[in-house]
Write a protein that holds these residues in place. Sequence first.
Motif, PDB file in Angstrom:
ATOM      1  N   UNK A 171       0.836  -1.204   0.000  1.00 34.54           N
ATOM      2  CA  UNK A 171       0.000   0.000   0.000  1.00 34.54           C
ATOM      3  C   UNK A 171       0.869   1.252   0.000  1.00 34.54           C
ATOM      4  N   UNK A 172       1.984   1.222   0.704  1.00 36.77           N
ATOM      5  CA  UNK A 172       2.860   2.400   0.743  1.00 36.77           C
ATOM      6  C   UNK A 172       3.563   2.640  -0.592  1.00 36.77           C
ATOM      7  N   UNK A 173       3.786   1.590  -1.373  1.00 36.95           N
ATOM      8  CA  UNK A 173       4.433   1.739  -2.679  1.00 36.95           C
ATOM      9  C   UNK A 173       3.494   2.419  -3.666  1.00 36.95           C
ATOM     10  N   UNK A 174       2.204   2.200  -3.495  1.00 32.28           N
ATOM     11  CA  UNK A 174       1.227   2.765  -4.430  1.00 32.28           C
ATOM     12  C   UNK A 174       1.105   4.268  -4.231  1.00 32.28           C
TER      13      UNK A 174
ATOM     14  N   UNK B 201      -0.073  -4.143  -8.643  1.00 28.11           N
ATOM     15  CA  UNK B 201      -0.147  -3.664  -7.267  1.00 28.11           C
ATOM     16  C   UNK B 201      -1.575  -3.741  -6.726  1.00 28.11           C
ATOM     17  N   UNK B 202      -2.549  -3.456  -7.583  1.00 26.54           N
ATOM     18  CA  UNK B 202      -3.939  -3.520  -7.168  1.00 26.54           C
ATOM     19  C   UNK B 202      -4.350  -4.963  -6.856  1.00 26.54           C
ATOM     20  N   UNK B 203      -3.994  -5.888  -7.719  1.00 27.44           N
ATOM     21  CA  UNK B 203      -4.321  -7.300  -7.487  1.00 27.44           C
ATOM     22  C   UNK B 203      -3.594  -7.851  -6.267  1.00 27.44           C
TER      23      UNK B 203
ATOM     24  N   UNK C  12      -5.146  -8.690   1.208  1.00 23.78           N
ATOM     25  CA  UNK C  12      -6.249  -8.349   2.108  1.00 23.78           C
ATOM     26  C   UNK C  12      -7.169  -9.549   2.321  1.00 23.78           C
ATOM     27  N   UNK C  13      -7.485 -10.267   1.251  1.00 30.39           N
ATOM     28  CA  UNK C  13      -8.332 -11.463   1.366  1.00 30.39           C
ATOM     29  C   UNK C  13      -7.615 -12.554   2.155  1.00 30.39           C
ATOM     30  N   UNK C  14      -6.310 -12.704   1.923  1.00 25.60           N
ATOM     31  CA  UNK C  14      -5.532 -13.704   2.663  1.00 25.60           C
ATOM     32  C   UNK C  14      -5.505 -13.375   4.150  1.00 25.60           C
TER      33      UNK C  14
END
Length: 108
Positions: free
Chosen positions: A21-24, A53-55, A61-63
């Motif tokens: 998330x920080x890389x995005x 990055x989105x995937x 998050x799901x994991x």
Amino acid sequence: MSYTAFLILILIVAIALILIVMVQNPKGGGLSSSFGGGGGQSLGGVQNTNNFLDRTTWTLAIAMFALILLANFAIPRQGDNNVNLDNTLEGTAPIENTIPSATNDSIK
């Protein structure tokens, strides 16, 4: 798996999720702009990097959600698992009315 193993996996996924998330960059920069013009094209372009990055964010998050739910079943429990609540009220004495009744004599 033991509860400790689930905790370790949750921590690893949480750290990876924080880093992704920080890389995005929501304004179109981020990891894709840090490669420069030519370097970004050799890695698949800006759009492919953003899709990756989105995937990855959604997958992590799901994991994490699944690991947290599964860790709930691995929590060590104390005591007997066969709790029988059928006869819990049998053998108890009835509760007597200990509240004094209000009569007209006592209220003046």
